[in-house]
Design an enzyme around this catalytic site. Structure first.
Site, PDB file in Angstrom:
ATOM      1  N   TYR A 125       0.916  -1.234  -0.142  1.00 38.82           N
ATOM      2  CA  TYR A 125       0.096  -0.082   0.173  1.00 38.82           C
ATOM      3  C   TYR A 125       0.921   1.441   0.074  1.00 38.82           C
ATOM      4  O   TYR A 125       1.776   1.446   0.957  1.00 38.82           O
ATOM      5  CB  TYR A 125      -0.830   0.083   1.219  1.00 38.82           C
ATOM      6  N   THR A 126       0.650   2.169  -0.937  1.00 37.59           N
ATOM      7  CA  THR A 126       1.769   3.246  -1.222  1.00 37.59           C
ATOM      8  C   THR A 126       1.176   4.483  -1.270  1.00 37.59           C
ATOM      9  O   THR A 126       1.622   5.516  -1.336  1.00 37.59           O
ATOM     10  CB  THR A 126       2.360   3.156  -2.517  1.00 37.59           C
ATOM     11  N   ASP A 177      11.911   4.464   2.716  1.00 41.57           N
ATOM     12  CA  ASP A 177      12.568   5.595   3.495  1.00 41.57           C
ATOM     13  C   ASP A 177      11.702   6.298   4.564  1.00 41.57           C
ATOM     14  O   ASP A 177      12.197   6.903   5.600  1.00 41.57           O
ATOM     15  CB  ASP A 177      13.098   6.767   2.544  1.00 41.57           C
ATOM     16  N   TYR A 213       1.647   5.238   6.757  1.00 45.91           N
ATOM     17  CA  TYR A 213       2.421   4.664   5.691  1.00 45.91           C
ATOM     18  C   TYR A 213       3.689   4.308   6.357  1.00 45.91           C
ATOM     19  O   TYR A 213       3.820   3.072   6.245  1.00 45.91           O
ATOM     20  CB  TYR A 213       2.171   5.509   4.421  1.00 45.91           C
ATOM     21  N   LYS A 219       4.879   0.161   6.996  1.00 45.70           N
ATOM     22  CA  LYS A 219       6.201  -0.379   6.222  1.00 45.70           C
ATOM     23  C   LYS A 219       7.233  -0.791   7.193  1.00 45.70           C
ATOM     24  O   LYS A 219       8.091  -1.799   7.186  1.00 45.70           O
ATOM     25  CB  LYS A 219       6.746   0.814   5.628  1.00 45.70           C
ATOM     26  N   TRP A 224      11.500   7.708  -3.262  1.00 49.83           N
ATOM     27  CA  TRP A 224      11.239   8.688  -4.381  1.00 49.83           C
ATOM     28  C   TRP A 224      10.983   7.579  -5.723  1.00 49.83           C
ATOM     29  O   TRP A 224      11.597   8.161  -6.668  1.00 49.83           O
ATOM     30  CB  TRP A 224      12.151   9.883  -4.399  1.00 49.83           C
TER      31      TRP A 224
END
Length: 319
Positions: free
Chosen positions: A74-75, A115, A138, A142, A163
């Site tokens: 899930y981004t 990151d 988020y 992660k 990125w």
């Protein structure tokens, strides 16, 4: 045999293309095998291995999965704040399920992380051992996904990246191409720093890990041996989102992919009004992966130029 989970995503597509190019057999799944459901993952693995046992043996291939590469997740950073359960299901539960299945199959696992597990308050590049302190849902999910994998197994590679952009899916480069051709001016944040990552370059690193580990086998003293654990990967160098956008515009103009004279203006994070706090500094140190794989990672400007050159047709569709 490699099982590529999230094969239709941005990074998954790059990994799949690279495996095909190198004629490396793999099986790709996406939403057709729900990684949030352990039973479905396990049933798929057992059925595939059973169905392909004879044909694989005849071709001299492994009839079982010895690698699972997880490019799914899930981004949507902002939506995660209101879709906490959805983010947790994909970034934590699914990661745990995949690690469990990998362990039970005796497979090695490569998992892509972010990151965003860091808070961005550093002033020098984060190493793999830097303390995690995610700011939002988020990043928290992660980070928890990493923890689940580490609890579940030992033969894993967790790769943190930043990125990310690539073919097929929405990303910053494609968004900039569209806006620069449709707006008179755009504002881009100038106080967040990181390193862009071309998905094709990350895919190359994934493949190199697999090849080196397979060559080394159980010989930990082999020159190809790559220790299991956490690694960082992004393109070399650092920039702000604003300077990233300025370089995108320069390269688009160079290839006549921008027809509009759009002004790109800097703004602060506060001015931009983001709904979620993001790391102000998320540059990742790549020393560990460069030493382990004996590679030199391309600079972000060179990789961006390579991407725009290769994807001119796709970027034109954004106009």
């Amino acid at each position: 045999m490699i099982w590529l989970i999230g094969a239709s995503g941005m990074l998954g597509a790059s990994v799949a293309l690279l495996l095909k190019k190198n004629k490396i057999p793999f099986v790709g799944t996406s939403s057709d095998v729900d990684a949030r459901d352990y039973k479905k993952l396990r049933e798929f693995a057992e059925k595939w291995e059973s169905d392909n046992y004879l044909s694989a043996r005849q071709k001299g291939l492994l009839s079982r999965f010895n690698w699972i590469v997880n490019c799914s997740g899930y981004t949507a950073v902002e939506k995660a704040e209101s879709e906490k359960e959805a983010a947790r299901a994909l970034n934590v539960t699914a990661a745990s399920n995949i690690a469990r299945v990998a362990r039970e199959l005796g497979a090695k696992m490569i998992h892509i992380s972010s990151d965003y597990v860091f808070d961005g308050k550093a002033s020098s590049p984060y190493t793999e051992d830097s303390r995690k302190n995610p700011l939002g849902v988020y990043g928290q999910t992660k980070s928890a996904g990493e923890d689940e994998i580490q609890k579940m197994m030992t033969q894993y590679f967790i790769i943190r990246t930043s990125w990310l952009y690539g073919r097929g899916r929405p990303n910053f480069v494609k968004t900039m191409a569209r806006l620069m051709n449709s707006k008179e001016e755009i504002k881009v944040v100038n106080d967040q720093y990181g390193s862009p990552t071309n998905a094709d370059d990350l895919a190359e690193a994934v493949l190199l890990i697999i090849r080196n580990v397979d060559k080394a086998g159980t010989n930990i003293f082999s020159k190809e041996a790559v220790p299991y654990g956490i690694y960082n990967f992004s393109n070399a160098g650092q920039t702000s989102w604003f300077d990233f956008a300025v370089e995108i515009q320069r390269l688009l103009k160079k290839r006549k992919l921008v027809t509009n004279d759009c002004k790109v203006l800097p703004c602060s994070t506060e001015e931009y009004g983001a709904k979620v706090e993001r790391p102000a500094y998320s540059v990742l140190s790549k020393e560990k992966i460069q030493a382990a794989l004996k590679i030199k990672i391309p600079g972000w400007k060179d990789s961006l130029n390579k991407f725009i050159k290769a994807e001119q047709g796709e970027l034109l569709c954004e106009n």
